[in-house]
Structure formats: structure tokens, C-alpha cells
Design a protein around this motif. Structure first.
Motif, PDB file in Angstrom:
ATOM      1  N   ALA A  83      81.846 -75.417  22.126  1.00  0.00           N
ATOM      2  CA  ALA A  83      81.549 -74.398  21.119  1.00  0.00           C
ATOM      3  C   ALA A  83      81.964 -74.871  19.731  1.00  0.00           C
ATOM      4  CB  ALA A  83      82.262 -73.091  21.469  1.00  0.00           C
ATOM      5  N   ALA A  84      83.136 -75.478  19.630  1.00  0.00           N
ATOM      6  CA  ALA A  84      83.618 -75.951  18.333  1.00  0.00           C
ATOM      7  C   ALA A  84      82.745 -77.086  17.794  1.00  0.00           C
ATOM      8  CB  ALA A  84      85.064 -76.409  18.462  1.00  0.00           C
ATOM      9  N   LEU A  85      82.403 -78.013  18.658  1.00  0.00           N
ATOM     10  CA  LEU A  85      81.636 -79.172  18.208  1.00  0.00           C
ATOM     11  C   LEU A  85      80.208 -78.799  17.830  1.00  0.00           C
ATOM     12  CD1 LEU A  85      83.000 -81.801  20.734  1.00  0.00           C
ATOM     13  CD2 LEU A  85      83.488 -81.651  18.283  1.00  0.00           C
ATOM     14  N   GLU A 138      88.955 -82.187  30.004  1.00  0.00           N
ATOM     15  CA  GLU A 138      87.619 -81.792  29.564  1.00  0.00           C
ATOM     16  C   GLU A 138      87.536 -81.780  28.043  1.00  0.00           C
ATOM     17  OE1 GLU A 138      86.362 -78.761  33.213  1.00  0.00           O
ATOM     18  OE2 GLU A 138      86.780 -77.974  31.201  1.00  0.00           O
ATOM     19  N   MET A 139      88.546 -81.220  27.415  1.00  0.00           N
ATOM     20  CA  MET A 139      88.546 -81.150  25.959  1.00  0.00           C
ATOM     21  C   MET A 139      88.497 -82.549  25.352  1.00  0.00           C
ATOM     22  SD  MET A 139      90.674 -81.604  23.150  1.00  0.00           S
ATOM     23  CE  MET A 139      92.351 -81.411  23.729  1.00  0.00           C
ATOM     24  N   GLU A 140      89.328 -83.459  25.849  1.00  0.00           N
ATOM     25  CA  GLU A 140      89.348 -84.823  25.310  1.00  0.00           C
ATOM     26  C   GLU A 140      88.018 -85.533  25.520  1.00  0.00           C
ATOM     27  OE1 GLU A 140      92.574 -87.312  26.322  1.00  0.00           O
ATOM     28  OE2 GLU A 140      94.129 -85.906  25.691  1.00  0.00           O
ATOM     29  N   GLU A 141      87.393 -85.295  26.660  1.00  0.00           N
ATOM     30  CA  GLU A 141      86.104 -85.939  26.957  1.00  0.00           C
ATOM     31  C   GLU A 141      85.024 -85.535  25.967  1.00  0.00           C
ATOM     32  OE1 GLU A 141      86.809 -86.307  31.801  1.00  0.00           O
ATOM     33  OE2 GLU A 141      85.592 -84.680  30.962  1.00  0.00           O
ATOM     34  N   ARG A 142      85.155 -84.371  25.353  1.00  0.00           N
ATOM     35  CA  ARG A 142      84.201 -83.935  24.335  1.00  0.00           C
ATOM     36  C   ARG A 142      84.586 -84.453  22.957  1.00  0.00           C
ATOM     37  NH1 ARG A 142      83.326 -81.986  29.440  1.00  0.00           N
ATOM     38  NH2 ARG A 142      81.527 -80.568  29.459  1.00  0.00           N
ATOM     39  N   TYR A 143      85.860 -84.345  22.625  1.00  0.00           N
ATOM     40  CA  TYR A 143      86.283 -84.637  21.260  1.00  0.00           C
ATOM     41  C   TYR A 143      86.336 -86.133  20.932  1.00  0.00           C
ATOM     42  CZ  TYR A 143      87.367 -80.069  19.291  1.00  0.00           C
ATOM     43  OH  TYR A 143      87.272 -78.818  18.740  1.00  0.00           O
ATOM     44  N   LEU A 144      86.837 -86.943  21.833  1.00  0.00           N
ATOM     45  CA  LEU A 144      87.000 -88.366  21.500  1.00  0.00           C
ATOM     46  C   LEU A 144      85.677 -89.054  21.171  1.00  0.00           C
ATOM     47  CD1 LEU A 144      89.843 -89.329  24.001  1.00  0.00           C
ATOM     48  CD2 LEU A 144      89.995 -89.260  21.509  1.00  0.00           C
ATOM     49  N   PRO A 145      84.599 -88.835  21.934  1.00  0.00           N
ATOM     50  CA  PRO A 145      83.335 -89.472  21.561  1.00  0.00           C
ATOM     51  C   PRO A 145      82.778 -88.998  20.219  1.00  0.00           C
ATOM     52  CG  PRO A 145      83.274 -88.771  23.860  1.00  0.00           C
ATOM     53  CD  PRO A 145      84.495 -88.155  23.240  1.00  0.00           C
ATOM     54  N   ARG A 146      83.212 -87.826  19.760  1.00  0.00           N
ATOM     55  CA  ARG A 146      82.782 -87.330  18.455  1.00  0.00           C
ATOM     56  C   ARG A 146      83.658 -87.854  17.317  1.00  0.00           C
ATOM     57  NH1 ARG A 146      79.587 -82.557  17.691  1.00  0.00           N
ATOM     58  NH2 ARG A 146      80.413 -82.576  15.564  1.00  0.00           N
ATOM     59  N   GLY A 147      84.588 -88.736  17.645  1.00  0.00           N
ATOM     60  CA  GLY A 147      85.411 -89.342  16.600  1.00  0.00           C
ATOM     61  C   GLY A 147      86.646 -88.566  16.227  1.00  0.00           C
ATOM     62  N   ALA A 189     102.317 -84.481  12.107  1.00  0.00           N
ATOM     63  CA  ALA A 189     101.359 -85.418  12.712  1.00  0.00           C
ATOM     64  C   ALA A 189      99.930 -84.967  12.455  1.00  0.00           C
ATOM     65  CB  ALA A 189     101.624 -85.538  14.208  1.00  0.00           C
ATOM     66  N   VAL A 190      99.672 -83.669  12.529  1.00  0.00           N
ATOM     67  CA  VAL A 190      98.334 -83.153  12.228  1.00  0.00           C
ATOM     68  C   VAL A 190      97.957 -83.479  10.793  1.00  0.00           C
ATOM     69  CG1 VAL A 190      96.971 -81.039  11.919  1.00  0.00           C
ATOM     70  CG2 VAL A 190      98.399 -81.325  13.962  1.00  0.00           C
ATOM     71  N   SER A 191      98.880 -83.267   9.869  1.00  0.00           N
ATOM     72  CA  SER A 191      98.623 -83.563   8.465  1.00  0.00           C
ATOM     73  C   SER A 191      98.289 -85.039   8.264  1.00  0.00           C
ATOM     74  CB  SER A 191      99.844 -83.184   7.620  1.00  0.00           C
ATOM     75  OG  SER A 191      99.667 -83.579   6.276  1.00  0.00           O
ATOM     76  N   LEU A 192      99.040 -85.917   8.916  1.00  0.00           N
ATOM     77  CA  LEU A 192      98.786 -87.352   8.787  1.00  0.00           C
ATOM     78  C   LEU A 192      97.446 -87.737   9.395  1.00  0.00           C
ATOM     79  CD1 LEU A 192     102.375 -88.613   9.635  1.00  0.00           C
ATOM     80  CD2 LEU A 192     101.194 -88.915   7.437  1.00  0.00           C
ATOM     81  N   ALA A 193      97.095 -87.105  10.516  1.00  0.00           N
ATOM     82  CA  ALA A 193      95.805 -87.389  11.143  1.00  0.00           C
ATOM     83  C   ALA A 193      94.652 -86.976  10.235  1.00  0.00           C
ATOM     84  CB  ALA A 193      95.708 -86.674  12.490  1.00  0.00           C
ATOM     85  N   LEU A 194      94.827 -85.875   9.503  1.00  0.00           N
ATOM     86  CA  LEU A 194      93.788 -85.418   8.595  1.00  0.00           C
ATOM     87  C   LEU A 194      93.641 -86.330   7.371  1.00  0.00           C
ATOM     88  CD1 LEU A 194      94.552 -81.597   8.667  1.00  0.00           C
ATOM     89  CD2 LEU A 194      92.418 -82.661   9.427  1.00  0.00           C
ATOM     90  N   SER A 195      94.744 -86.925   6.965  1.00  0.00           N
ATOM     91  CA  SER A 195      94.717 -87.714   5.734  1.00  0.00           C
ATOM     92  C   SER A 195      94.259 -89.148   5.955  1.00  0.00           C
ATOM     93  CB  SER A 195      96.103 -87.722   5.084  1.00  0.00           C
ATOM     94  OG  SER A 195      97.039 -88.380   5.926  1.00  0.00           O
ATOM     95  N   GLY A 196      94.240 -89.606   7.201  1.00  0.00           N
ATOM     96  CA  GLY A 196      93.841 -90.982   7.484  1.00  0.00           C
ATOM     97  C   GLY A 196      92.507 -91.050   8.196  1.00  0.00           C
ATOM     98  N   ASP A 197      92.171 -92.240   8.673  1.00  0.00           N
ATOM     99  CA  ASP A 197      90.925 -92.449   9.393  1.00  0.00           C
ATOM    100  C   ASP A 197      91.256 -93.050  10.753  1.00  0.00           C
ATOM    101  OD1 ASP A 197      88.346 -92.721  10.182  1.00  0.00           O
ATOM    102  OD2 ASP A 197      87.815 -94.331   8.804  1.00  0.00           O
ATOM    103  N   HIS A 198      91.375 -92.184  11.748  1.00  0.00           N
ATOM    104  CA  HIS A 198      91.777 -92.622  13.088  1.00  0.00           C
ATOM    105  C   HIS A 198      90.774 -92.089  14.104  1.00  0.00           C
ATOM    106  CE1 HIS A 198      95.389 -93.212  10.756  1.00  0.00           C
ATOM    107  NE2 HIS A 198      95.457 -91.923  10.531  1.00  0.00           N
ATOM    108  N   ARG A 199      89.511 -92.283  13.811  1.00  0.00           N
ATOM    109  CA  ARG A 199      88.444 -91.664  14.601  1.00  0.00           C
ATOM    110  C   ARG A 199      88.445 -92.180  16.036  1.00  0.00           C
ATOM    111  NH1 ARG A 199      84.932 -88.920  11.264  1.00  0.00           N
ATOM    112  NH2 ARG A 199      85.272 -89.295   9.041  1.00  0.00           N
ATOM    113  N   GLY A 200      88.318 -91.232  16.963  1.00  0.00           N
ATOM    114  CA  GLY A 200      88.218 -91.582  18.369  1.00  0.00           C
ATOM    115  C   GLY A 200      89.502 -92.089  18.980  1.00  0.00           C
ATOM    116  N   GLU A 201      90.644 -91.743  18.378  1.00  0.00           N
ATOM    117  CA  GLU A 201      91.939 -92.230  18.852  1.00  0.00           C
ATOM    118  C   GLU A 201      92.713 -91.110  19.544  1.00  0.00           C
ATOM    119  OE1 GLU A 201      93.226 -95.229  18.701  1.00  0.00           O
ATOM    120  OE2 GLU A 201      92.354 -96.306  16.998  1.00  0.00           O
TER     121      GLU A 201
END
Length: 314
Positions: free
Chosen positions: A81-83, A139-148, A201-213
Motif C-alpha cells: 500500500a505504501a509503495l 514480507e515488508m523487506e521483500e517489498r522495500y529493498l528492491p525499491r531502493g 539512524a533514521v535521520s542519517l538514512a534520510l540524509s545519505g544515499d544507501h538505496r537497497g541496504e
């Protein structure tokens, strides 16, 4: 940055909301409206079922988020739903848990399955949760990681507004004035992290580029359960309370984690430090601060029954 937060009114979400608001971001908190406690940061809210993709998309469209932080995406339905509600250019951060690792299944099936510490490359569970689709981080990770997305895998989170009351196994006895507490072998290792450090950690993830990690976010040092109990007692100014070693099979149910368990859940957070530049502020101080909060905010249903303690200590 315009950031939509899915589930930002309780515990982890509340800490993330406060952190990002303090950094000056424009925020939209999306939730059902069931939990709006006093003292929340004053930001825009959208009351909607986050599992309803059409309604969620309609709520997000006027806000036009540049990033989305999913605190409550606990299964495939929620993640899908989110994606579906955001475009491919939206930066994604999702909260997950160490329960995705095979070691978690080992612990709950009384097997030793994995060496520790667990890294992000450690084997994941193959067996899915049996209580249906309500809660399944795999299940959640299987959706989110491929979307970066950047997926943050947490250990046991503690701190202010913790509705699970992680330290209650000791503190309910402290509040009752108990002078002796039964304890098992006390060697179980379960990585922990302070809720405010999760928000960082959330703030740092938003400020950098760590797609699909996928990234473990836990304190680098983990006290085994007996030492943790001692640390909680010290922080509660109750160091005179005696921890009495008893047979594991005699432990009261709420002290079971102090017994001998088959599999540790010790995580390696070196990737968080190297990739995100994250580190906890001060685990000694955050534990002390958290214990004070727990003592001042006991659960409404706290049990005053210590008959199981008395039986084993007799």
C-alpha cells in the motif's frame, strides 16, 4: 525535506517525529487517529488506514512527500500500500527487526542455528510466522529493498514511551519494594538500542544515499541478562536488591529471558557505523534516563502478584 511518516505517534514513531521536527523538516504523520497522546510535536496529521493504498495515496498527494519513513509497515499488505502510494523518486526508509534472521527462529524453536554476532549477511528465516499475515517483517523487506529503501533492522528497543516496558521484569519488583529477585543463568545476549538512537539512524538514512541496504542498528556492546538486571537496579538506585540464582525451570514466566536459552540474538552494528556514520550517544546515560522514565510511568496493568517469586525463593 517534506517527509511522510507512517505511524508517528507511539514509541519509535514518536521519537522519529521529534527528531525530524527538531531538524526543521516539513512533516506529515499518517495514522488511524487511535493514538494521539498529549505532548506530540505539532505537525500535520492525516487520519487514514495506511493499509488502504487508494486512501493513503489520496492523503499523500497534496503533501507531495520527498521521503517516506515507514514505522508501521509490518507485512506485505502494508508495504504494498505504501509503495503504490508514492512515486519512484521518493526516498524510502523502513523500520524492521532482527526477527528476520534465522537465529530468531532458532531461539523460538529451542535450537542453536547461527554463530553470533549476526551481520546483515547472516541467514534469514525460511519459516514464516504462523499467526497469519498481521506481522511479518520478511514480507515488508521483500517489498522495500528492491525499491531502493534503506531498511533498519533493530534489536530490543528501549526508552521513553516504550509500551512493551522492556525493563519491567526488574522494575515491577523494585516498585513493589522486593529485596530479592530470582534469576536464572543470565547469559542470554539480546542486542538493544535506545529509541532516540533509532531516530538518529533514521535521520542519517534520510540524509545519505544507501538505496537497497539493510542495516543493523544496535548498541555495539551488549550486557547479558544478569548484568543487564544489575545495571537496571543500579540505575534505579536499588543496588541493594539481591539477585538470587535459581534453577531455570523454576523461574517465574516474566523472568524466562534470564534463563539458559538456545540461541543468542547478538547483532553486529559495524555497518551502521561505517555506512551511516551512526553511533549511540551514551548507552550508560540512556539506560539511566530510560529507567527513570519507566519508574515514573508504570504500566496500567502491572501485576502485584509475586507468589511465583516467593515459591522459588522459599
Amino acid at each position: 525535506m517534506r517527509i511522510a511518516i507512517l505511524g508517528g505517534t507511539r514509541f519509535i514513531g514518536r521519537a522519529v517525529l521529534e527528531r525530524l521536527a527538531g531538524e526543521g523538516h516539513e512533516l506529515l504523520v499518517v495514522h488511524r487517529g487511535e493514538h494521539e497522546p498529549a505532548g506530540l510535536v505539532d505537525v500535520e496529521h492525516a487520519h487514514v488506514d495506511r493499509n488502504d493504498g487508494t486512501a493513503l495515496a489520496a492523503a499523500l498527494k497534496p503533501f507531495d512527500p520527498e521521503a517516506l519513513v515507514d514505522i508501521s509497515g509490518m507485512n506485505a499488505v502494508a508495504a504494498d500500500a505504501a509503495l503504490e502510494a508514492v512515486g519512484s523518486s521518493v526516498k524510502l526508509v523502513a523500520i524492521s527487526s532482527c526477527d528476520v534472521y534465522r537465529a530468531y527462529d532458532g531461539l523460538h524453536s529451542e535450537r542453536t542455528t547461527d554463530a553470533v554476532p549476526l551481520t546483515e549477511e547472516s541467514p534469514l528465516r525460511t519459516r514464516r510466522f504462523v499467526d497469519g499475515p498481521k506481522y511479518e517483517n520478511l514480507e515488508m523487506e521483500e517489498r522495500y529493498l528492491p525499491r531502493g529503501a534503506t531498511v533498519l533492522r533493530l534489536g530490543a528497543v528501549y526508552g521513553e514511551h516504550d509500551y512493551q516496558q522492556r525493563f519491567e521484569f526488574v522494575l515491577r519488583r523494585v516498585r513493589a519494594g522486593r529485596s530479592r529477585i530470582p534469576i536464572g543463568s543470565g547469559q542470554f545476549l539480546f542486542s538493544r538500542v535506545y529509541v532516540g538512537d533509532v531516530a538518529a539512524a533514521v535521520s542519517l538514512a534520510l540524509s545519505g544515499d544507501h538505496r537497497g541496504e539493510a542495516i543493523n542498528v544496535v548498541e555495539p556492546a551488549t550486557a547479558p541478562y544478569r548484568l543487564l538486571a544489575e545495571q537496571i537496579l543500579a540505575a534505579a538506585d536499588a543496588s541493594d536488591v539481591e539477585l538470587v540464582k535459581v534453577r531455570d525451570d523454576l523461574l517465574p514466566a516474566d523472568l524466562s529471558l534470564t534463563g539458559a536459552l538456545s540461541q543468542d540474538l547478538l547483532l553486529d552494528s559495524s555497518k551502521a557505523r561505517a555506512v551511516l556514520g551512526w553511533s549511540p550517544v551514551d548507552p550508560v546515560e540512556t539506560l539511566r534516563t530510560s529507567v527513570r522514565w519507566y519508574l515514573e510511568n508504570p504500566p496500567a496493568d502491572a501485576s502485584g502478584d509475586f507468589s511465583a517469586d516467593d515459591a522459588v525463593l522459599a
